[in-house]
Design a protein around this motif. Structure first.
Motif, PDB file in Angstrom:
ATOM      1  N   GLU A  17       0.598  -1.456  -0.036  1.00  0.00           N
ATOM      2  CA  GLU A  17      -0.087  -0.057   0.068  1.00  0.00           C
ATOM      3  C   GLU A  17       0.846   1.322   0.187  1.00  0.00           C
ATOM      4  O   GLU A  17       2.204   0.953   0.077  1.00  0.00           O
ATOM      5  CB  GLU A  17      -0.980  -0.055   1.288  1.00  0.00           C
ATOM      6  CG  GLU A  17      -0.367   0.199   2.506  1.00  0.00           C
ATOM      7  CD  GLU A  17      -1.228   0.184   3.681  1.00  0.00           C
ATOM      8  OE1 GLU A  17      -2.411  -0.491   3.588  1.00  0.00           O
ATOM      9  OE2 GLU A  17      -1.050   0.929   4.646  1.00  0.00           O
ATOM     10  N   VAL A  30      -3.126  -2.818  -2.281  1.00  0.00           N
ATOM     11  CA  VAL A  30      -3.392  -4.249  -2.828  1.00  0.00           C
ATOM     12  C   VAL A  30      -2.997  -5.516  -1.975  1.00  0.00           C
ATOM     13  O   VAL A  30      -1.921  -5.655  -1.657  1.00  0.00           O
ATOM     14  CB  VAL A  30      -2.938  -4.403  -4.291  1.00  0.00           C
ATOM     15  CG1 VAL A  30      -2.971  -5.748  -5.017  1.00  0.00           C
ATOM     16  CG2 VAL A  30      -3.218  -3.124  -5.132  1.00  0.00           C
ATOM     17  N   CYS A  34      -8.229  -4.690  -3.991  1.00  0.00           N
ATOM     18  CA  CYS A  34      -7.716  -3.488  -3.683  1.00  0.00           C
ATOM     19  C   CYS A  34      -8.647  -2.530  -2.962  1.00  0.00           C
ATOM     20  O   CYS A  34      -9.833  -2.862  -3.004  1.00  0.00           O
ATOM     21  CB  CYS A  34      -7.733  -2.728  -5.166  1.00  0.00           C
ATOM     22  SG  CYS A  34      -7.014  -3.824  -6.560  1.00  0.00           S
ATOM     23  N   VAL A  56      -5.938  -4.546 -13.536  1.00  0.00           N
ATOM     24  CA  VAL A  56      -6.301  -3.997 -12.479  1.00  0.00           C
ATOM     25  C   VAL A  56      -6.809  -2.503 -12.612  1.00  0.00           C
ATOM     26  O   VAL A  56      -7.692  -2.027 -12.334  1.00  0.00           O
ATOM     27  CB  VAL A  56      -5.345  -4.125 -11.424  1.00  0.00           C
ATOM     28  CG1 VAL A  56      -5.818  -3.231 -10.074  1.00  0.00           C
ATOM     29  CG2 VAL A  56      -5.250  -5.531 -10.860  1.00  0.00           C
ATOM     30  N   ALA A  83     -10.378  -0.947 -12.112  1.00  0.00           N
ATOM     31  CA  ALA A  83     -10.623   0.114 -10.977  1.00  0.00           C
ATOM     32  C   ALA A  83     -11.339   1.201 -11.306  1.00  0.00           C
ATOM     33  O   ALA A  83     -11.136   1.748 -12.371  1.00  0.00           O
ATOM     34  CB  ALA A  83      -9.204   0.393 -10.129  1.00  0.00           C
ATOM     35  N   ALA A 133      -2.889   1.617  -7.977  1.00  0.00           N
ATOM     36  CA  ALA A 133      -3.478   0.069  -7.751  1.00  0.00           C
ATOM     37  C   ALA A 133      -2.819  -0.869  -8.830  1.00  0.00           C
ATOM     38  O   ALA A 133      -2.536  -1.818  -8.386  1.00  0.00           O
ATOM     39  CB  ALA A 133      -4.966   0.323  -8.132  1.00  0.00           C
ATOM     40  N   ALA A 158      -0.382  -3.483  -7.556  1.00  0.00           N
ATOM     41  CA  ALA A 158      -0.598  -5.039  -7.859  1.00  0.00           C
ATOM     42  C   ALA A 158       0.271  -5.800  -8.394  1.00  0.00           C
ATOM     43  O   ALA A 158       0.586  -6.768  -8.229  1.00  0.00           O
ATOM     44  CB  ALA A 158      -1.916  -4.946  -8.813  1.00  0.00           C
TER      45      ALA A 158
END
Length: 286
Positions: A186, A199, A218, A246, A250, A267, A271
């Motif tokens: 994070e 994530v 997430c 991702v 998102a 994100a 990821a």
């Protein structure tokens, strides 16, 4: 600021706690760790007429770990779960996430189940439960407990499936599959702050140590944890392709802390990092 007036109830067993909750109904709130509720009371964001303090209910202060996973009672503090070698062996992602939760003083008092019920979309533990397909057990007076799967438990920002008169008595975090690894990454403005984005990742490998399953959850990019299966994109350890998937799926929003575009970018970056780390751990454990 001071909280609005309320009646304080201090039950000493689960039956008394459930009876107090049944009587209070929608006018009641449960106090366990209080690390989210007390600030909300002081800022007048919550104004319950009854506060049911369950800290005297010793039967809720439990932590059980085994081959199936980890069951955390309603009074188990973050720090207890974080430091448990048995919990770490049964489900490593719990400890990986808990180390990122706020500060030690908060973790010494806050509870795992309380964090789940609070259902903050930027919090780590809801993402962990959602990624693992765990569940929360809810009890009420005069009825059998019901187990709510994570996919149904988080219903919106700061909203969960807990109904008036119900008490979340435990949460279950399933063990990872064989030949698998987990990771949590994070980014926050300051250490201990809620994440701008985060994530959690789980990668399971086949007999030849190739990716058999890759999933992420997430935080900070939607009203509830966003769980995505990126197994197809991760074939051949193509974590960059998984990260693109991702970012494409998102749907964050702008706020005073970050733009939607920045959160989406984060994100994807997180990821890719978390999936790569989880795969390395899985191969090391194989």
């Amino acid at each position: 600021m001071k909280p609005p007036p309320f009646d304080h109830h201090a039950p000493r067993d689960l039956g008394a706690a459930l009876a107090a909750l049944a009587e209070a109904g929608a006018r009641g709130k449960v106090l366990a760790g209080g690390q989210s509720l007390i600030p909300m009371l002081n800022m007048r964001l919550a104004a319950p007429e009854h506060l049911i303090d369950i800290n005297g209910v010793a039967e809720l202060d439990t932590l059980e770990a085994g081959p199936a996973g980890v069951t955390v009672g309603a009074l188990a503090r973050h720090s207890r779960v974080e430091r448990s070698a048995e919990a770490a062996e049964a489900q490593p992602l719990l400890g990986q996430a808990l180390r990122l939760v706020a500060h030690p003083a908060i973790r010494n008092r806050g509870t795992v189940v309380g964090s789940l019920v609070h259902a903050d979309p930027a919090a780590e533990l809801p993402a962990v439960l959602a990624l693992l397909g765990g569940s929360v057990r809810l009890a009420r007076a005069g009825a059998a407990p019901r187990d709510v799967p994570a996919a149904e438990f988080f219903t919106g920002p700061m909203e969960s499936a807990v109904r008036p008169g119900e008490l979340a008595v435990s949460a279950f975090f399933p063990a990872p599959p064989p030949r698998s690894g987990t990771a949590f990454r994070e980014v926050a403005r300051r250490h201990g702050d809620y994440a701008l984005a985060g994530v959690a990742a789980l990668v399971a490998l086949d007999d030849d140590l190739r990716v058999a399953q890759a999933r992420v959850a997430c935080v900070g990019v939607g009203p509830v944890p966003l769980v995505l299966d990126v197994t197809e994109e991760s074939a051949g350890d193509d974590w960059a392709a998984a990260a693109r998937a991702v970012r494409e799926r998102a749907e964050p929003e702008d706020d005073i802390h970050a733009t939607a575009g920045y959160r989406r970018h984060l994100a994807g970056v997180l990821a890719e990092q978390a999936l790569r780390e989880a795969a390395l751990e899985g191969r090391a454990n194989a």
